[in-house]
Design a protein around this motif. Sequence first.
Motif, short mmCIF file in Angstrom:
data_model
loop_
_atom_site.label_atom_id
_atom_site.label_comp_id
_atom_site.label_asym_id
_atom_site.label_seq_id
_atom_site.Cartn_x
_atom_site.Cartn_y
_atom_site.Cartn_z
N ALA A 182 1.02 -1.15 0.05
CA ALA A 182 -0.07 0.03 -0.20
C ALA A 182 0.83 1.23 -0.08
O ALA A 182 2.10 1.07 0.56
N TYR A 183 0.40 2.25 -0.73
CA TYR A 183 1.31 3.44 -0.76
C TYR A 183 0.32 4.55 -1.16
O TYR A 183 -0.70 4.29 -1.67
N PRO A 184 0.81 5.98 -0.87
CA PRO A 184 1.98 6.11 -0.06
C PRO A 184 1.76 6.23 1.31
O PRO A 184 0.62 5.85 1.80
N ASN A 185 2.68 6.05 2.03
CA ASN A 185 2.73 6.03 3.52
C ASN A 185 4.00 6.58 4.26
O ASN A 185 5.14 5.98 3.86
N PRO A 186 3.76 7.86 4.79
CA PRO A 186 2.29 8.31 5.17
C PRO A 186 1.50 8.51 4.09
O PRO A 186 2.14 9.23 3.12
N ALA A 187 0.42 8.75 4.24
CA ALA A 187 -0.82 9.14 3.37
C ALA A 187 -1.54 10.50 3.73
O ALA A 187 -1.65 10.72 4.80
N THR A 188 -2.19 10.98 2.79
CA THR A 188 -3.09 12.30 3.12
C THR A 188 -4.47 11.71 2.68
O THR A 188 -5.40 11.64 3.73
N GLY A 189 -4.89 12.12 1.32
CA GLY A 189 -6.25 11.86 1.05
C GLY A 189 -6.44 10.36 0.63
O GLY A 189 -7.65 9.98 0.91
N LYS A 190 -5.54 9.77 -0.12
CA LYS A 190 -6.01 8.36 -0.57
C LYS A 190 -4.71 7.44 -0.54
O LYS A 190 -3.71 7.98 -0.38
N LEU A 191 -5.27 6.09 -0.40
CA LEU A 191 -4.18 5.22 -0.10
C LEU A 191 -4.39 4.09 -1.37
O LEU A 191 -5.61 3.72 -1.64
N TYR A 192 -3.28 3.81 -2.18
CA TYR A 192 -3.35 2.94 -3.17
C TYR A 192 -2.78 1.55 -2.88
O TYR A 192 -1.90 1.40 -2.38
N VAL A 193 -3.54 0.39 -3.67
CA VAL A 193 -2.92 -0.95 -3.48
C VAL A 193 -2.31 -1.24 -4.41
O VAL A 193 -2.84 -1.31 -5.49
#
Length: 252
Positions: A182-193
Amino acid sequence: MNVLSFPGASIMSSSLPTEVVGALSPDTIESVVLDTAVCIQGDDGFVLQPVNPSLTTVYDWSGGSTGSTLSVSATGTYWVKYGNDCHSRVDTFKINVINLNPIITVDGFLLGVVNTYATYQWLKDGALIPGATDATLLVSENGNYQVAVTNGAGCADTSAVYEVTNANGISTVHPLSSRVSAYPNPATGKLYVKAPASVRIDARLLGIDGKVLLVLKDVRELSLHGLAQGLYLLELSDGHGQVIKREKIVKR
Protein backbone atom coordinates in the motif's frame (compact mmCIF):
# COMPACT_ATOMS: atom_id res chain seq x y z
CA MET A 1 -21.56 2.74 111.33
CA ASN A 2 -22.42 -0.93 110.99
CA VAL A 3 -20.85 -3.10 113.76
CA LEU A 4 -20.24 -6.85 113.66
CA SER A 5 -20.69 -8.45 117.12
CA PHE A 6 -18.97 -11.74 118.04
CA PRO A 7 -19.86 -13.93 120.99
CA GLY A 8 -17.50 -13.45 123.97
CA ALA A 9 -16.17 -17.01 123.85
CA SER A 10 -15.15 -16.79 120.24
CA ILE A 11 -11.50 -16.99 119.36
CA MET A 12 -10.52 -15.17 116.12
CA SER A 13 -7.70 -16.62 114.10
CA SER A 14 -8.29 -14.22 111.21
CA SER A 15 -9.99 -10.90 110.67
CA LEU A 16 -11.65 -8.92 107.92
CA PRO A 17 -9.28 -6.95 105.65
CA THR A 18 -8.92 -3.26 106.19
CA GLU A 19 -8.59 -2.45 102.45
CA VAL A 20 -11.63 -1.25 100.51
CA VAL A 21 -11.62 -2.40 96.86
CA GLY A 22 -13.76 -0.53 94.37
CA ALA A 23 -14.63 -1.56 90.80
CA LEU A 24 -12.33 -0.09 88.15
CA SER A 25 -13.76 1.76 85.15
CA PRO A 26 -13.50 -0.30 81.98
CA ASP A 27 -10.46 0.75 79.95
CA THR A 28 -11.33 -1.03 76.70
CA ILE A 29 -10.88 1.41 73.80
CA GLU A 30 -12.82 0.91 70.59
CA SER A 31 -11.67 2.98 67.63
CA VAL A 32 -11.46 3.00 63.88
CA VAL A 33 -7.74 2.86 63.27
CA LEU A 34 -7.73 2.77 59.49
CA ASP A 35 -10.32 3.68 56.86
CA THR A 36 -8.54 3.69 53.57
CA ALA A 37 -8.24 2.44 50.01
CA VAL A 38 -5.32 0.07 49.58
CA CYS A 39 -3.50 -0.59 46.32
CA ILE A 40 -2.58 -4.24 45.94
CA GLN A 41 -0.60 -5.68 43.05
CA GLY A 42 -1.28 -9.25 41.99
CA ASP A 43 -1.68 -11.56 44.99
CA ASP A 44 0.15 -9.29 47.42
CA GLY A 45 -1.52 -8.79 50.79
CA PHE A 46 -1.79 -5.82 53.13
CA VAL A 47 -0.65 -6.27 56.73
CA LEU A 48 -2.78 -4.91 59.59
CA GLN A 49 -1.16 -4.24 62.96
CA PRO A 50 -2.68 -3.08 66.28
CA VAL A 51 -2.04 0.52 67.29
CA ASN A 52 -0.35 -0.30 70.60
CA PRO A 53 1.07 -3.81 70.48
CA SER A 54 3.34 -3.08 73.46
CA LEU A 55 0.51 -3.74 75.94
CA THR A 56 -0.47 -6.99 74.28
CA THR A 57 -0.09 -10.60 75.24
CA VAL A 58 -3.30 -11.87 73.61
CA TYR A 59 -4.73 -11.14 70.14
CA ASP A 60 -8.16 -12.07 68.85
CA TRP A 61 -8.77 -11.05 65.24
CA SER A 62 -12.04 -11.18 63.39
CA GLY A 63 -12.00 -14.48 61.60
CA GLY A 64 -10.26 -16.28 64.44
CA SER A 65 -6.59 -15.46 63.88
CA THR A 66 -4.50 -15.02 67.04
CA GLY A 67 -1.31 -13.65 65.51
CA SER A 68 0.13 -10.23 66.22
CA THR A 69 -0.68 -9.06 62.66
CA LEU A 70 -3.21 -9.97 59.97
CA SER A 71 -2.57 -10.09 56.20
CA VAL A 72 -5.64 -9.19 54.10
CA SER A 73 -6.25 -9.03 50.36
CA ALA A 74 -9.97 -8.31 50.13
CA THR A 75 -12.25 -5.37 50.81
CA GLY A 76 -13.93 -5.55 54.22
CA THR A 77 -14.00 -4.43 57.86
CA TYR A 78 -11.53 -6.15 60.16
CA TRP A 79 -11.07 -5.85 63.95
CA VAL A 80 -8.72 -7.07 66.61
CA LYS A 81 -9.27 -7.32 70.38
CA TYR A 82 -6.02 -7.38 72.27
CA GLY A 83 -4.62 -6.74 75.70
CA ASN A 84 -3.08 -8.20 78.85
CA ASP A 85 -4.36 -8.96 82.34
CA CYS A 86 -5.10 -5.31 83.09
CA HIS A 87 -5.96 -3.65 79.81
CA SER A 88 -7.82 -4.42 76.63
CA ARG A 89 -8.50 -2.61 73.40
CA VAL A 90 -10.43 -3.11 70.14
CA ASP A 91 -9.08 -1.63 66.89
CA THR A 92 -11.13 -1.61 63.67
CA PHE A 93 -9.75 -1.45 60.13
CA LYS A 94 -11.98 -0.57 57.15
CA ILE A 95 -10.20 -1.60 53.96
CA ASN A 96 -11.17 -0.97 50.35
CA VAL A 97 -8.81 -3.06 48.22
CA ILE A 98 -7.99 -1.78 44.74
CA ASN A 99 -6.37 -4.38 42.49
CA LEU A 100 -5.78 -2.94 39.02
CA ASN A 101 -4.58 -6.24 37.55
CA PRO A 102 -4.05 -5.13 33.92
CA ILE A 103 -4.43 -8.02 31.46
CA ILE A 104 -3.23 -7.68 27.87
CA THR A 105 -5.62 -8.58 25.05
CA VAL A 106 -4.54 -9.49 21.53
CA ASP A 107 -6.28 -8.78 18.21
CA GLY A 108 -3.86 -9.62 15.43
CA PHE A 109 -0.98 -7.21 16.02
CA LEU A 110 -3.03 -4.85 18.17
CA LEU A 111 -2.46 -5.17 21.91
CA GLY A 112 -5.02 -3.80 24.34
CA VAL A 113 -6.10 -4.07 27.97
CA VAL A 114 -9.18 -5.75 29.44
CA ASN A 115 -10.23 -2.87 31.73
CA THR A 116 -10.16 0.91 31.46
CA TYR A 117 -7.54 2.93 33.35
CA ALA A 118 -6.56 6.56 33.79
CA THR A 119 -3.11 6.28 32.17
CA TYR A 120 -1.16 3.74 30.14
CA GLN A 121 2.53 3.23 29.36
CA TRP A 122 3.65 0.37 27.14
CA LEU A 123 7.00 -1.36 27.55
CA LYS A 124 9.04 -3.59 25.27
CA ASP A 125 11.69 -5.87 26.78
CA GLY A 126 11.41 -3.96 30.06
CA ALA A 127 12.03 -0.51 28.55
CA LEU A 128 9.49 2.28 28.10
CA ILE A 129 8.27 2.79 24.53
CA PRO A 130 8.38 6.58 23.93
CA GLY A 131 4.94 7.98 23.14
CA ALA A 132 3.17 4.63 23.68
CA THR A 133 0.59 5.95 26.14
CA ASP A 134 -2.67 4.91 24.48
CA ALA A 135 -4.98 2.12 25.61
CA THR A 136 -3.77 0.03 22.66
CA LEU A 137 -0.46 -0.64 20.98
CA LEU A 138 0.09 -1.72 17.38
CA VAL A 139 3.24 -3.84 17.43
CA SER A 140 5.68 -4.14 14.55
CA GLU A 141 8.55 -5.99 16.23
CA ASN A 142 8.93 -9.19 18.14
CA GLY A 143 9.59 -8.84 21.86
CA ASN A 144 8.22 -9.03 25.37
CA TYR A 145 5.49 -6.44 25.88
CA GLN A 146 3.91 -5.09 29.06
CA VAL A 147 1.65 -2.20 29.98
CA ALA A 148 1.88 -0.10 33.16
CA VAL A 149 -1.38 1.52 34.25
CA THR A 150 -2.69 3.85 36.95
CA ASN A 151 -6.21 4.56 38.21
CA GLY A 152 -5.77 8.30 38.83
CA ALA A 153 -5.96 7.84 42.63
CA GLY A 154 -2.39 6.83 43.35
CA CYS A 155 -2.57 3.15 42.44
CA ALA A 156 -0.31 1.68 39.75
CA ASP A 157 0.31 -1.80 38.41
CA THR A 158 2.13 -3.49 35.53
CA SER A 159 0.82 -6.39 33.49
CA ALA A 160 2.46 -9.74 33.00
CA VAL A 161 4.71 -10.11 29.95
CA TYR A 162 3.09 -10.93 26.62
CA GLU A 163 5.58 -12.30 24.10
CA VAL A 164 5.11 -11.35 20.44
CA THR A 165 6.92 -13.73 18.09
CA ASN A 166 5.38 -13.11 14.65
CA ALA A 167 5.29 -9.34 14.22
CA ASN A 168 8.57 -8.55 12.46
CA GLY A 169 7.58 -6.54 9.42
CA ILE A 170 3.88 -7.15 10.21
CA SER A 171 3.73 -9.58 7.35
CA THR A 172 2.63 -13.15 6.79
CA VAL A 173 3.97 -16.08 4.80
CA HIS A 174 1.33 -15.66 2.10
CA PRO A 175 2.99 -16.27 -1.30
CA LEU A 176 1.81 -12.86 -2.53
CA SER A 177 3.13 -10.97 0.47
CA SER A 178 6.15 -9.54 -1.36
CA ARG A 179 4.04 -8.49 -4.36
CA VAL A 180 1.30 -6.63 -2.52
CA SER A 181 1.77 -3.25 -0.84
CA ALA A 182 0.00 0.00 0.00
CA TYR A 183 1.31 3.47 -0.87
CA PRO A 184 2.02 6.27 -0.18
CA ASN A 185 2.77 5.83 3.47
CA PRO A 186 2.39 8.26 5.22
CA ALA A 187 -0.74 9.16 3.25
CA THR A 188 -3.06 12.15 3.12
CA GLY A 189 -6.17 11.82 0.98
CA LYS A 190 -5.91 8.41 -0.70
CA LEU A 191 -4.13 5.13 -0.23
CA TYR A 192 -3.39 2.89 -3.24
CA VAL A 193 -2.93 -0.86 -3.30
CA LYS A 194 -0.31 -2.40 -5.55
CA ALA A 195 -0.98 -6.02 -6.51
CA PRO A 196 -0.97 -8.33 -9.57
CA ALA A 197 -3.90 -7.49 -11.83
CA SER A 198 -5.30 -11.01 -11.63
CA VAL A 199 -5.48 -11.02 -7.82
CA ARG A 200 -8.53 -9.81 -5.97
CA ILE A 201 -7.61 -7.69 -2.95
CA ASP A 202 -9.98 -7.08 -0.04
CA ALA A 203 -9.07 -4.52 2.61
CA ARG A 204 -9.91 -3.67 6.21
CA LEU A 205 -8.74 -0.48 7.89
CA LEU A 206 -8.67 -0.53 11.69
CA GLY A 207 -8.07 2.16 14.28
CA ILE A 208 -5.54 1.68 17.06
CA ASP A 209 -8.44 0.74 19.35
CA GLY A 210 -9.19 -2.24 17.12
CA LYS A 211 -12.39 -0.75 15.69
CA VAL A 212 -12.96 -1.59 12.01
CA LEU A 213 -13.32 1.68 10.09
CA LEU A 214 -13.43 0.53 6.47
CA VAL A 215 -14.22 -2.76 4.73
CA LEU A 216 -13.70 -2.82 0.98
CA LYS A 217 -13.91 -5.66 -1.54
CA ASP A 218 -11.80 -6.00 -4.69
CA VAL A 219 -10.11 -2.69 -4.06
CA ARG A 220 -7.15 -0.83 -5.50
CA GLU A 221 -7.53 2.46 -3.62
CA LEU A 222 -8.92 3.66 -0.30
CA SER A 223 -10.13 7.14 0.59
CA LEU A 224 -8.80 8.42 3.91
CA HIS A 225 -10.89 11.59 3.86
CA GLY A 226 -12.72 12.15 7.10
CA LEU A 227 -10.22 10.17 9.16
CA ALA A 228 -8.21 11.89 11.84
CA GLN A 229 -4.45 12.12 11.59
CA GLY A 230 -2.72 9.23 13.29
CA LEU A 231 -1.81 5.56 13.10
CA TYR A 232 -3.98 2.86 11.51
CA LEU A 233 -3.69 -0.81 10.66
CA LEU A 234 -4.38 -1.93 7.09
CA GLU A 235 -5.17 -5.59 6.53
CA LEU A 236 -5.06 -6.88 2.94
CA SER A 237 -6.57 -10.27 2.06
CA ASP A 238 -7.02 -12.33 -1.08
CA GLY A 239 -10.36 -13.40 -2.53
CA HIS A 240 -10.42 -16.49 -0.31
CA GLY A 241 -10.19 -14.48 2.92
CA GLN A 242 -6.54 -15.34 3.62
CA VAL A 243 -4.54 -12.41 4.96
CA ILE A 244 -1.76 -11.41 2.59
CA LYS A 245 -0.20 -8.81 4.84
CA ARG A 246 -0.81 -6.19 7.50
CA GLU A 247 0.79 -2.77 7.44
CA LYS A 248 0.89 0.24 9.72
CA ILE A 249 -0.50 3.27 7.93
CA VAL A 250 0.10 6.85 9.01
CA LYS A 251 -2.55 9.44 8.05
CA ARG A 252 -1.25 12.99 7.84
